[in-house]
Design an enzyme around this catalytic site. Structure first.
Site, short mmCIF file in Angstrom:
data_model
loop_
_atom_site.label_atom_id
_atom_site.label_comp_id
_atom_site.label_asym_id
_atom_site.label_seq_id
_atom_site.Cartn_x
_atom_site.Cartn_y
_atom_site.Cartn_z
N ASP A 323 0.85 -1.18 0.00
CA ASP A 323 0.00 0.00 0.00
C ASP A 323 0.89 1.24 0.00
O ASP A 323 2.11 1.16 0.09
CB ASP A 323 -0.93 -0.02 1.22
CG ASP A 323 -2.24 0.73 0.97
OD1 ASP A 323 -2.27 1.58 0.05
OD2 ASP A 323 -3.22 0.48 1.69
N GLU A 521 -9.99 7.33 4.56
CA GLU A 521 -9.19 6.98 5.73
C GLU A 521 -8.55 8.20 6.37
O GLU A 521 -8.44 9.24 5.76
CB GLU A 521 -8.12 5.95 5.40
CG GLU A 521 -7.09 6.40 4.38
CD GLU A 521 -7.37 5.82 3.02
OE1 GLU A 521 -6.41 5.33 2.40
OE2 GLU A 521 -8.51 5.87 2.58
#
Length: 840
Positions: A323, A521
């Site tokens: 990620d 997020e």
């Protein structure tokens, strides 16, 4: 054990039956027992010819080209010409990246840029092989980065439909719209099993229930990639899928993003691993590693889970991608260097901005033996295998369009999305049968979500956080208001839009649409489940209409259940609409009768997550004690006899949101404000504002921003000094820094010196400090005007700050006469003006 048998055996275990996710173990055990995990028989048949071709290609690559395959860069930091020198394996368009820096680019602009990268990777270059590129994007509820694309309901809404066949169709439609701009890889589906709705990514998970997630995992993978072993698998109209985020991202303590899943191995396997079992069985080609940890061990460095379990025991033969700079969070690693992640089993590192340095360091680590050649060859073989399966070697440099641009926002896709909206709506309350509504009556539509396409779509919509997106950037979409107005007028009734609920003619019924603002997020994490604590605007709107004798239907836009007992009590009917996406007409389809009085569409949705009874109850752990349990949902045939809900939230006063350091000119419960003279000495108070530094070089007075004295004017004179917001406890802002969050100041420039030292910085608990030049930046702002100015947190990290333990997250120092007014200092993803990091 066969896949079906395994799912039937272990997925019958509910989270409440296993150890409660998020609770601390008696001893945080991170030992992995691969033999206890399921073997998965993939439906992809072994292909000996394919494997021979992988090895043949591998033998032709230089070590430099092999290392290049392990690196993925973001389009904001790489140009197609860079691929002549660096044969990278992939590029991506991150949440805030668009063609030529334009997040609002049209589909044709996207296709042009993508094709430039594809062609550049295949152009002959001396000393380099020509290996096709994978282009990745977060197409998580449709091709949501592209203006005009169909925006399907977010995943938490889809979980309420209980319809795997629908999920498969949505996957296929999404793949067609992604291919329409020649992108061949989506970072989807998210297979998190959220166990605490305070997590800001809850809406990316289909459900708290692992069995439902497992069913949806295979359906979405097959929709995106095609039938495993079929002739259309990964060919025209399909894309490479990525199951994410492996593993346990939905089970972190207190729902903290990038946090620690403090659960047993059995819970990790049976709850959080359920979707990966079915995804691997359906032939998913890539898996994205999670930012999060399991019992203290970061997933990007967990060899036992990435290599021994996923690749070994479960037989996954695709590749693992990291990620966004997540490898840099491993101990001993930085964003620019991390052999540990590769050796643990991450095959491709996502290095959006520091890819050049990462490439150079990885190459050196391979040559030194720190990364074994066998590990390098394994990673490259996996990447080549996926590219061969996807047919990338056959398409050449001509790049025929895999789908027409007209697939973007196609009529059949929008009809599918509208059906998904209808199926996802959950009816929580319907006292007195106010629903369904007769469309021949006078209908008032109120609330700031009624005609707000951005709000009804949520995060990961055009921009990363889904904010800053105007109505014109939704050319193929319909708001909830528009859908209601269209159907009411067609039936002969009247519909009026009044955001504030005002009216001159009393309506027969009011539909009030309200809810969460868009977020992704970091920004979406909550301390409690309270809906907009401290802001009762929506509640007062509902109460005011009810007090005037108007029947009220509340339509709640949110990615997750929240404590809204007072809002439910103030409504005659309450509908959880989730984040429905571009097709707001689907809401009207269910709320309104047909013109002849019959019901065309009843409520179908059932809660994919339990609903909290208080603002501090983790509903997933509450079972039947939740306000509304998992699976709850009324239909028009049900008689609602529920009583008024309790209105005691359970929240302790004084809890400020994480990342809010100064509010309305005053320090929050997280900070205290400190004034210091250049010669030394400091004065600070908690929760209020000192009038001056001890020597009087820094003085503060109250000024008005939006209300009386909701800001403070700070004046530096004489030898100068500093203003600091000092944290009551050291702050760990590593994850926010890694996620491109900014330090955002709402300020007004009153006086800036023509010369002299002015700096903005942070202080570390470990004694370090970082300062950035600030005078020129302030001088470039409009004098006397309030603006929101952001500085990326990574600027302070690059200047030497240890972002894992900050003593003061905000410091302004001046050695010259300076006057500023400040109202708010916080962490945020967006600002009116973003100041670039100074050159290193």
């Amino acid at each position: 054990m066969r896949l079906a048998a395994f799912l039937a055996a272990v997925l019958a275990v509910s989270p409440s039956q296993a150890q409660a996710p998020g609770k601390s173990l008696a001893a945080a055990d991170a030992t992995v027992h691969p033999q206890a995990w399921p073997r998965v028989a993939s439906r992809l048949p072994h292909d000996a010819a394919l494997e021979a071709r992988v090895q043949s290609l591998l033998s032709t690559l230089s070590v430099e080209d092999k290392v290049g395959q392990l690196i993925q860069a973001d389009i904001a930091a790489i140009k197609p010409d860079d691929l002549k020198t660096y044969r990278l394996g992939s590029v991506l368009a991150g949440g805030n990246s668009g063609p030529n820096g334009n997040e609002f680019a049209k589909p044709a602009e996207w296709r042009a840029l993508v094709d430039q990268f594809h062609r550049a990777a295949l152009q002959p270059s001396p000393g380099h092989a020509s290996i096709p590129l994978l282009f990745g994007i977060d197409a998580v509820h449709g091709n949501n980065n592209v203006v005009g694309a169909t925006l399907f309901p977010q995943n938490s809404a889809l979980g309420a439909t209980r319809d795997p066949a629908l999920i498969r169709e949505i996957g296929a439609a999404t793949a067609q719209e992604v291919r329409a701009v020649d992108i061949d890889w989506t970072f989807a589906p998210t297979l998190a099993v959220p166990q605490d709705d305070r997590w800001g990514r809850t809406y990316e998970g289909y459900s708290q229930d692992p069995q439902l997630v497992a069913q949806y995992a295979s359906a979405m993978v097959e929709g995106l990639q095609g039938e495993p072993g079929g002739k259309d698998f990964l060919r025209a109209g399909h894309v490479v899928a990525a199951a994410k985020h492996f593993l346990g991202d939905g089970g972190t303590f207190e729902g903290r993003d990038q946090g620690d899943a403090r659960v047993s191995e059995a819970v990790l396997r049976d709850v959080h691993g359920a979707g990966y079992v079915s995804a691997v069985g359906a032939g998913v080609q890539t898996v994205m590693a999670s930012f999060s940890s399991w019992n203290g061990q970061k997933m990007h460095g967990n060899r036992a889970l990435l290599t021994d379990v996923l690749k070994g025991r479960m037989g996954f033969d695709g590749f693992v991608v990291g990620d966004w700079n997540a490898h840099g969070q491993l101990e001993g690693c930085t964003n620019d260097s991390c052999a540990k992640a590769i050796n643990a089993g991450v095959d491709m590192l996502m290095a959006p901005d520091g890819w050049r340095a990462l490439y150079a360091n990885t190459l050196a680590q391979v040559k030194s033996g720190e990364i074994p050649r066998a590990r390098l060859d394994d990673a490259v073989s996996r990447i080549l295998r996926v590219k061969l399966r996807a047919g990338l070697f056959e398409q050449g440099t001509k790049l025929p369009a895999m789908a027409a641009v007209s697939a973007i926002g196609a009529g059949d896709h929008r009809a599918l999305a509208r059906r998904a909206v209808r199926e996802s709506l959950v009816l929580l309350k319907n006292r007195g049968g106010v629903l369904p509504i007769d469309p021949r009556r006078h209908v008032l539509v109120a609330g700031d979500g009624a005609d707000n396409l951005s709000k009804q779509s949520g995060g990961w919509t055009i921009t990363w956080q889904g904010t800053g997106v105007a109505a014109e950037n939704f050319p193929n979409a319909q708001s909830i208001w528009s859908g209601i107005e269209q159907q009411v007028k067609a039936a002969g009734g009247t519909a009026t839009l009044s955001v504030d609920g005002s009216f001159t003619q009393k309506p027969d019924v009011a539909i009030v649409v309200f809810g969460e603002e868009p977020y992704a997020e970091f920004q979406g994490d909550l301390k409690t489940f309270a809906y907009k604590p401290g802001n009762e605007h929506d509640l007062q709107l509902l109460r005011s209409l009810h007090a005037r004798g108007v029947p009220v239907v509340a339509v709640f836009l949110a990615g997750r259940p929240l404590w809204v007992n007072r809002e439910i009590n103030a409504s005659d009917a309450f509908v959880m609409a989730w984040l429905p996406g571009s097709e707001g007409g689907g809401v009207a389809d269910v709320l309104l009768r047909k013109a002849d009085g019959s019901v065309d569409h009843d409520f179908h949705g059932k809660l994919s997550y339990a609903w909290p009874r208080t603002a501090v109850q983790v509903a997933q752990e509450a079972g039947r004690a939740a306000q509304y349990p998992f699976g709850y949902g009324l239909t028009y045939a049900d008689r609602d006899t529920a009583k008024a809900l309790p209105e005691v939230s359970g929240v302790v006063a004084g809890q400020d949101p994480a990342g809010l350091f100064l509010e309305r000119g005053k320090p929050t419960s997280l900070t205290q404000l400190e004034l210091s003279d250049a010669a030394g000495g400091a004065q600070s108070t908690v929760g209020s504002v000192p009038a001056a530094s001890p020597g009087g070089n820094v003085k503060i007075v109250g000024v008005d921003y939006k209300a009386q004295e909701d800001a403070r004017r700070v004046k530096w004179s004489g030898a100068g000094g500093s203003l600091a917001l000092v944290a009551n406890a050291p702050l760990d802002l590593n994850r926010e820094t890694n996620g491109d969050i900014q330090l955002v100041m709402t300020l007004r420039v009153d006086e800036v010196p023509a010369a002299g030292e002015v700096s903005l910085g942070v202080d570390c608990a470990k004694g370090c400090r970082a300062r950035l030049p600030f005078r020129a930046a302030l001088g470039g702002l409009p004098k006397g005007k309030w603006v929101r100015v952001g500085v990326p947190l990574k600027c302070f990290r690059d200047a030497g700050a240890s972002m894992d333990a900050l003593h003061a997250p905000f410091v302004i120092e001046s050695r010259a006469p300076l006057t500023l007014s400040l109202s708010q200092v916080q962490l945020d993803a967006r600002a009116d003006t973003v100041l670039p990091c100074p050159a290193r």
